[in-house]
Design an enzyme around this catalytic site. Structure first.
Site, PDB file in Angstrom:
ATOM      1  N   LYS A 235       0.919  -1.311   0.049  1.00 27.21           N
ATOM      2  CA  LYS A 235       0.025  -0.012  -0.173  1.00 27.21           C
ATOM      3  C   LYS A 235       0.999   1.167   0.017  1.00 27.21           C
ATOM      4  CE  LYS A 235      -1.767  -1.664   3.767  1.00 27.21           C
ATOM      5  NZ  LYS A 235      -2.500  -1.668   5.244  1.00 27.21           N
ATOM      6  N   GLY A 283      -7.215   3.570  10.795  1.00 31.83           N
ATOM      7  CA  GLY A 283      -7.980   2.572  10.632  1.00 31.83           C
ATOM      8  C   GLY A 283      -8.177   1.922   9.262  1.00 31.83           C
ATOM      9  N   CYS A 286      -6.664  -1.683   8.587  1.00 35.09           N
ATOM     10  CA  CYS A 286      -7.601  -2.954   9.225  1.00 35.09           C
ATOM     11  C   CYS A 286      -8.698  -2.703   8.404  1.00 35.09           C
ATOM     12  CB  CYS A 286      -7.874  -2.456  10.595  1.00 35.09           C
ATOM     13  SG  CYS A 286      -6.446  -1.891  11.673  1.00 35.09           S
TER      14      CYS A 286
END
Ligand SMILES: Cc1ncc(COP(=O)(O)OP(=O)(O)O)c(N)n1
Ligand SMILES: Cc1ncsc1CCOP(=O)(O)O
Ligand SMILES: [Mg+2]
Length: 565
Positions: A235, A283, A286
């Site tokens: 990423k 977040g 996740c």
């Protein structure tokens, strides 16, 4: 799950089709061949993969992800993000908590690691009784916990393992130290179907190599792939000079394998999206990994699971970009955007039917105005609901017009419905549809549109009205009350027919057909309580100034309610 797949073959979940050699102890050397067999196997099983076990056909199988991760007291990341992402994607989520963190939007104030044997107990509880389709891992704060997890997965194989190699919190707090890296490399990654490191994590997994460009990300993806996972997603959110957010997906082994069979296959994919400028990014990692897991649990192929997950995270980021939770510099996202956006949309109010403006492309063309201008003018004149009834417009143009009209309608709090075209209503996220007796049945439209959209149905008889109620419509349109040139071959029911329908209808009614300034009062004076208004085409749109005509008709309607009292 490189070395687990052959045990999976023997479970009742899959009905083995191809004969696949059983390899019981795969060292690094046999990972390739295992993946190749598994690829073929999964391809062959694609259709059967999610069939209900034959022994228990009455039960509905629910896609299920088990997340093995840390708790985030702030609710934006970790276990909490995983549960919300799975819920938003329609997937059941069970949890094994590896650590409890005290954190908020400022940072991580404390970490309490769950003892290894209690992690093992949680794993046993879930895996032995309620086997998930997919296991997703997040914060694994000790080597012992990684080993416990790998051991449990050997004992209780699952269909796919998604590894988010969480090492450092977004605020910079170490969540899994360097000592963990060896167990990641030696035990966990070779079992993974996909690993999703960010730049820092990818660099750490590769011994600290600097990663600064997309070319570096490609090399890293390949090098991580050599450690053993079937797929790698590096990423690039932290790429320094990049304006776009670019993630690199690599699926090396199956591509080599397919190439060896003479099939051309692209093993690198770049997912590129423009950056959403927001502090609310806590977040995201996740959420992405959990969404990949959720999509895999539903039966998606890996690449489409990643695509969907990327799109979902972008949508959540965009939806949450201005929300304010906490005083720190990095806020959480709000995963349940769909629920929220529906809640924020005003529910249908039968009074909206009071002055119902129904567009007509032929009339607007004749008067040289666009659909959007026509809608604007009707709203300015006081229309309380709009229907786009565009029989002659191409689908693409209809969709564009619907989106543009929706923006205007939202600003004014006026519902926008689409005539006939449920596809256009869905694609534009319009507030609902109006359908006739020869269109799709209203209960099917309801199933497609969900509980919150408005559905109107044309009804000429009490039987139609009864059926519309059963089918879950919100209102009925009844007519033609008077003769009209706007709709050909349309039977006129008159005021009596309208009254009969109104009296029998459990739903609010709007009258339609040949209604204008001269007869609107007569219609409203019928005085039946559930007649809520008039729907008008030519009296508004086959005129030079839509706004003036709408205003005048509104005055007439208001006047008629006074008289009726
Ligand atoms: C409010 C309202 N009532 C009735 C109709 C007619 O719909 P339908 O019978 O489907 O005919 P078309 O409009 O599609 O020609 C309506 N559009 N709006
Ligand atoms: C769509 C429709 N359905 C019954 S009558 C009618 C046409 C209404 O148009 P107008 O208001 O111009 O008579
Ligand atoms: Mg129709």
């Amino acid at each position: 799950m490189a070395h687990l797949c052959f045990q999976v073959l023997s479970t009742s979940f899959f009905t083995p089709k191809p004969q696949i050699p059983v390899l019981l102890s795969p060292g690094a050397a046999c990972i390739k061949s295992i993946h190749q067999y598994r690829y073929l196997y999964l391809k062959a099983m694609q259709d059967d993969k999610f069939s209900t076990p034959p022994c228990d056909e009455s039960k509905v199988r629910v896609p299920h992800v088990l997340t093995v991760a840390g708790s985030d007291s702030g609710g934006g990341a970790g276990i909490q993000a995983d549960i919300k992402a799975c819920a938003a994607r329609g997937v059941y989520c069970s949890t094994v908590i590896t650590a409890v963190t005290a954190q908020n939007t400022v940072g991580v104030q404390g970490v309490n690691i769950v003892p290894e044997d209690f992690v093992a107990e949680q794993l046993r509880s879930v895996l032995s009784d309620m086997p998930p389709n997919v296991v997703k891992t997040g914060m694994l704060p000790s080597t012992g916990i990684v080993k416990t997890l790998c051991q449990s997965l050997k004992e209780f194989p699952v269909q796919a393992l998604v590894v988010d190699p969480v090492m450092v919190s977004t605020s910079g707090h170490t969540l899994a130290g360097p000592s963990i890296l060896d167990s990641f490399r030696e035990e966990l990654l070779p079992m993974a179907d996909i690993v999703t490191p960010n730049l820092k994590e990818a660099s750490a997994l590769l011994g600290g190599v600097p990663l600064e460009t997309i070319a570096d990300m490609r090399s890293a993806a390949k090098a991580i792939h050599d450690i053993g996972p079937r797929n790698v997603l590096v990423k690039g959110g932290d790429l320094p000079a990049s304006l776009d957010a670019v993630d690199v997906f690599y699926d090396g082994i199956s591509s080599n394998f397919l190439r060896s069979l003479g099939i051309n296959w692209n093993d690198f994919y770049e997912f590129r999206s423009s950056r959403i400028m927001t502090p609310n990014t806590h977040g995201t990692g996740c959420t992405l990994a959990s969404t990949v897991a959720a999509e895999l649990a539903k039966g998606s192929q890996m690449l489409s699971a990643v695509k969907v997950a990327k799109r979902y995270v972008e949508a959540v980021l965009s939806y949450s970009k201005n929300i304010a939770i906490g005083g720190g510099c990095q806020g959480p996202m709000d995963h349940l955007l769909k629920l929220k956006s529906n809640v924020e949309r005003r529910p249908f109010d039968p009074c909206d039917l009071f002055l119902y403006a129904v567009t007509d492309s032929r009339m607007n063309k004749k008067w040289g105005r666009s659909i959007v201008d026509a809608v604007k003018a009707a709203i300015e004149g006081g229309a309380s609901i709009i229907q786009l009834r565009e029989k002659e417009v191409e689908t693409g143009d209809f969709l564009e017009a619907a989106k543009a009209c929706l923006k205007i309608c939202r600003v004014h709090g006026v519902p926008l419905l689409i005539n006939d075209r449920i596809d256009v209503a869905l694609a534009s996220d319009a507030d609902g549809v109006h359908i006739g007796q020869s269109d799709m049945p209203a209960h099917v439209a309801r199933a497609l549109l969900g509980p919150d959209k408005i559905i109107g149905v044309s009804c000429k008889t009490p039987e139609h009205a009864q059926q519309a109620w059963i089918d879950g419509a919100d209102y009925i349109g009844s007519g033609g009350v008077y003769p009209t040139n706007t709709k050909e071959n349309n039977k006129t029911i008159g005021l009596d027919g309208l009254k009969t329908v109104c009296v029998s209808s459990k739903l609010p009614v709007v009258a339609i057909g040949g209604i204008g300034m001269s007869n609107a009062q007569a219609v409203m004076r019928l005085g039946v309580p559930n007649l809520k208004g008039v729907a008008v085409v030519s009296a508004l749109f086959d005129r030079e100034c839509v706004m003036t005509e709408t205003r005048k008709l509104l005055e007439v309607l208001k006047e008629s309610t006074k008289i009726a009292k």
